[in-house]
Scaffold this motif. Structure first.
Motif, short mmCIF file in Angstrom:
data_model
loop_
_atom_site.label_atom_id
_atom_site.label_comp_id
_atom_site.label_asym_id
_atom_site.label_seq_id
_atom_site.Cartn_x
_atom_site.Cartn_y
_atom_site.Cartn_z
N MET A 1 0.84 -1.19 0.00
CA MET A 1 0.00 0.00 0.00
C MET A 1 0.88 1.25 0.00
N ILE A 2 0.55 2.19 -0.86
CA ILE A 2 1.29 3.44 -0.94
C ILE A 2 0.69 4.44 0.05
N GLU A 3 1.54 5.00 0.90
CA GLU A 3 1.09 5.95 1.91
C GLU A 3 1.67 7.33 1.65
N LEU A 4 0.87 8.34 1.88
CA LEU A 4 1.31 9.72 1.76
C LEU A 4 1.46 10.33 3.15
N ARG A 5 2.46 11.15 3.33
CA ARG A 5 2.76 11.75 4.63
C ARG A 5 2.32 13.21 4.67
N THR A 6 1.85 13.62 5.82
CA THR A 6 1.49 15.02 6.01
C THR A 6 2.76 15.85 6.17
N PRO A 7 2.68 17.16 6.00
CA PRO A 7 3.85 18.01 6.26
C PRO A 7 4.41 17.80 7.66
N ALA A 8 3.55 17.60 8.66
CA ALA A 8 4.02 17.37 10.03
C ALA A 8 4.78 16.06 10.12
N GLU A 9 4.31 15.03 9.43
CA GLU A 9 5.00 13.74 9.46
C GLU A 9 6.35 13.82 8.76
N ILE A 10 6.42 14.56 7.67
CA ILE A 10 7.71 14.73 6.99
C ILE A 10 8.71 15.43 7.92
N GLU A 11 8.23 16.41 8.67
CA GLU A 11 9.11 17.06 9.65
C GLU A 11 9.58 16.05 10.70
N GLN A 12 8.70 15.13 11.08
CA GLN A 12 9.07 14.12 12.07
C GLN A 12 10.09 13.13 11.51
N MET A 13 10.18 13.02 10.19
CA MET A 13 11.15 12.14 9.56
C MET A 13 12.54 12.76 9.45
N ARG A 14 12.62 14.06 9.62
CA ARG A 14 13.91 14.74 9.44
C ARG A 14 15.01 14.23 10.38
N PRO A 15 14.72 13.98 11.67
CA PRO A 15 15.80 13.49 12.55
C PRO A 15 16.40 12.16 12.07
N ALA A 16 15.57 11.27 11.56
CA ALA A 16 16.09 10.00 11.05
C ALA A 16 17.01 10.25 9.86
N GLY A 17 16.58 11.12 8.94
CA GLY A 17 17.41 11.43 7.79
C GLY A 17 18.72 12.07 8.19
N ARG A 18 18.67 12.97 9.12
CA ARG A 18 19.88 13.66 9.59
C ARG A 18 20.83 12.66 10.27
N PHE A 19 20.26 11.75 11.06
CA PHE A 19 21.10 10.78 11.75
C PHE A 19 21.79 9.84 10.76
N VAL A 20 21.05 9.32 9.80
CA VAL A 20 21.64 8.45 8.80
C VAL A 20 22.74 9.18 8.03
N ALA A 21 22.50 10.44 7.69
CA ALA A 21 23.52 11.23 7.00
C ALA A 21 24.78 11.36 7.85
#
Length: 261
Positions: A1-21
């Motif tokens: 199933m394809i899921e779309l994220r709200t702007p708030a959820e995308i902001e919540q994903m930023r720490p994971a992206g920053r940590f992996v980087a």
């Protein structure tokens, strides 16, 4: 199933992206001639534990692998290009290394990969790495609302074919969110204007990977995980987690804030 994220959820994903980087940048900086692949995994494990994050790999057991992966990072060397199981191998001068890391922070996943050479590089290896990076940049540029999955795939293929590389479509990009591998699948070759329409809130991992002189893979029989080129030629892999928004793509695993590519 394809899921779309709200702007708030995308902001919540930023720490994971920053940590992996941050982890990938640190590991690339620390990985030298003489580094053991098991040391890379141990270092990544320590960073994940210290941050209170969760590895997406250690218990990962898909149908194409041999049981749970059991490590926290993929370390692919030379003719290995994907799913490289860390093993007791000491890096030698000129080895081409690909590190692929997926981690969850507060329940949100980010996935990224980087390729580089330790010691003295060969020109053909640098060219292969450069192709994956330029293909990734082209794909991110195509990851805009109104385009389709095929536009991303075609952008990757145009760069690869332009540089003379063939493409395997068995493994490619994918949706990212609460899990590491979700829908949609994003092959590294395709036709523009085809496939699922790109919508505001879609978060995907885009990952061009190419082999120098083949598009055929074999699975290493020793670990049942590491994917190697069928002809022994070298491979490279670049990947970012990207959020598609009405204002354009956001590269959640961008490393430029660290002063590195």
């Amino acid at each position: 199933m394809i899921e779309l994220r709200t702007p708030a959820e995308i902001e919540q994903m930023r720490p994971a992206g920053r940590f992996v980087a941050e982890v990938l940048a640190t590991l690339r900086d620390e990985t030298k001639v003489g580094t053991n692949l098991l040391q890379i995994d141990e270092r990544a494990h320590a960073m994940i534990h210290k941050a209170g994050a969760q590895s997406c790999y250690i218990d990962y057991a898909p149908s194409f692998g041999s049981g749970p992966f059991g490590k926290v990072i993929c370390t692919s060397v030379n003719d290995a290009v994907l799913h490289g199981m860390p093993r007791d191998y000491v890096l030698r001068d000129g080895d081409l290394v690909s590190l692929d890391l997926a981690v969850a922070v507060d329940g949100w996943v980010a996935d990224s990969a980087v390729s580089f050479v330790v010691g003295t590089p060969r020109a053909q290896d640098l060219a292969l790495i450069d192709t994956t990076e330029r293909a990734l940049d082209a794909a991110i540029g195509a990851a805009t609302v109104g385009n389709r999955i095929g536009d991303i795939s075609a952008a990757i293929a145009a760069v690869a074919h332009g540089d003379g590389y063939s493409i395997n479509t068995d493994f490619g990009g994918h949706g990212v969110g609460r899990i590491m591998h979700g829908d949609p699948h994003i092959p590294n070759d395709g036709r523009p204007g085809r496939g699922y329409p790109l919508r505001d809130g879609l978060v995907i991992a885009i990952e061009p990977w190419f082999l120098a002189t083949t598009d055929e893979l074999i699975t290493d029989p020793d670990d049942g995980w590491t994917l190697r080129s069928a002809d022994g030629s070298r491979g490279a892999h670049s990947e970012h987690t990207v959020a598609i928004t009405a204002d354009g793509p956001i590269v959640l695993t961008d490393r430029s804030f660290l002063g590195v590519a």
